[in-house]
Design a protein around this motif. Structure first.
Motif, mmCIF file in Angstrom:
data_model
loop_
_atom_site.group_PDB
_atom_site.id
_atom_site.type_symbol
_atom_site.label_atom_id
_atom_site.label_comp_id
_atom_site.label_asym_id
_atom_site.label_seq_id
_atom_site.Cartn_x
_atom_site.Cartn_y
_atom_site.Cartn_z
ATOM 1 N N ASN A 19 -2.721 13.549 -1.566
ATOM 2 C CA ASN A 19 -3.073 12.579 -0.781
ATOM 3 C C ASN A 19 -4.635 12.119 -1.125
ATOM 4 O O ASN A 19 -5.049 10.838 -1.030
ATOM 5 N N SER A 44 -3.606 -0.166 -5.553
ATOM 6 C CA SER A 44 -2.203 0.025 -6.061
ATOM 7 C C SER A 44 -1.947 -1.027 -7.171
ATOM 8 O O SER A 44 -2.875 -1.503 -7.885
ATOM 9 N N VAL A 67 -4.215 1.713 -1.547
ATOM 10 C CA VAL A 67 -3.580 2.748 -0.755
ATOM 11 C C VAL A 67 -4.906 3.008 0.242
ATOM 12 O O VAL A 67 -5.621 4.161 -0.340
ATOM 13 N N ARG A 73 1.612 3.313 6.184
ATOM 14 C CA ARG A 73 1.337 2.434 4.961
ATOM 15 C C ARG A 73 1.788 1.251 5.176
ATOM 16 O O ARG A 73 1.636 0.255 4.218
#
Length: 185
Positions: A19, A44, A67, A73
């Motif tokens: 991540n 994104s 993101v 999220r």
């Protein structure tokens, strides 16, 4: 150790969480309860216009949702640049780094056109508990460096990691040339 609020965390090769591979995180908060930041270089495919049409024309290029991190999220956080006029009210915009601040997206976008520009929308965020970030920094998983307001709304997020490292002093700038996969070098 001084706080990280308003500074950048730049991921090092020692950070193994996918991540955060080659990420640049702008820290919004860092206190005794924990820390919170936004990943600045993970755009994104979702255009801002789709979920937030009122904010599309104020969006910084590329006008997509970023993101912001792996936590929550479905949460949305926005940053915006003050356009040079009077600052928005405190309930609408909270300063983080010079002309960059957190924007309340429930505010009326049409009323803010003369006040802000360069809106960047993030889905999710990066979060740490009270000691977790300190431990990761001590383990050299992150470089902590000064941020520039333009980092938050860069129009080329794919090169932000390298650009931030290149402007650092001395040996730290050498990391900008570190290949994504050293085995292929």
């Amino acid at each position: 150790m001084p706080g990280t609020k308003g500074r950048l965390l730049v991921a090092t090769r020692l950070l193994t969480d996918p991540n955060f591979e080659r990420t640049v995180v702008l820290m919004l908060e860092d206190n005794e309860e924990g820390a919170l930041g936004l990943v600045l270089n993970r755009p994104s495919e979702l255009e801002v216009e789709d979920p937030l049409p009122d904010w599309a024309d104020l969006s910084a290029p590329p006008p997509v949702v970023f993101v912001g991190g792996p936590v929550s999220r479905s949460s949305v956080i926005a940053l915006a640049r003050v356009a040079g006029g009077p600052e928005p009210t405190e309930d609408t915009w909270t300063a983080v780094l010079g002309s960059i601040g957190v924007l309340d997206l429930t505010a009326d976008a049409t009323l803010l056109h003369a006040v802000i520009d360069g809106v960047r929308v993030f889905a999710g965020y990066a979060g740490w508990d009270a000691q977790q970030l300190r431990d990761e920094i001590a383990e050299s998983a992150w470089f902590v460096v000064d941020a520039q307001p333009s980092d938050a709304t860069t129009d080329d997020p794919d090169v932000l990691w390298r650009d931030v490292l290149r402007r650092q002093p001395d040996s730290l700038r050498l990391f900008a040339n570190y290949p994504p996969d050293p085995a292929v070098n």
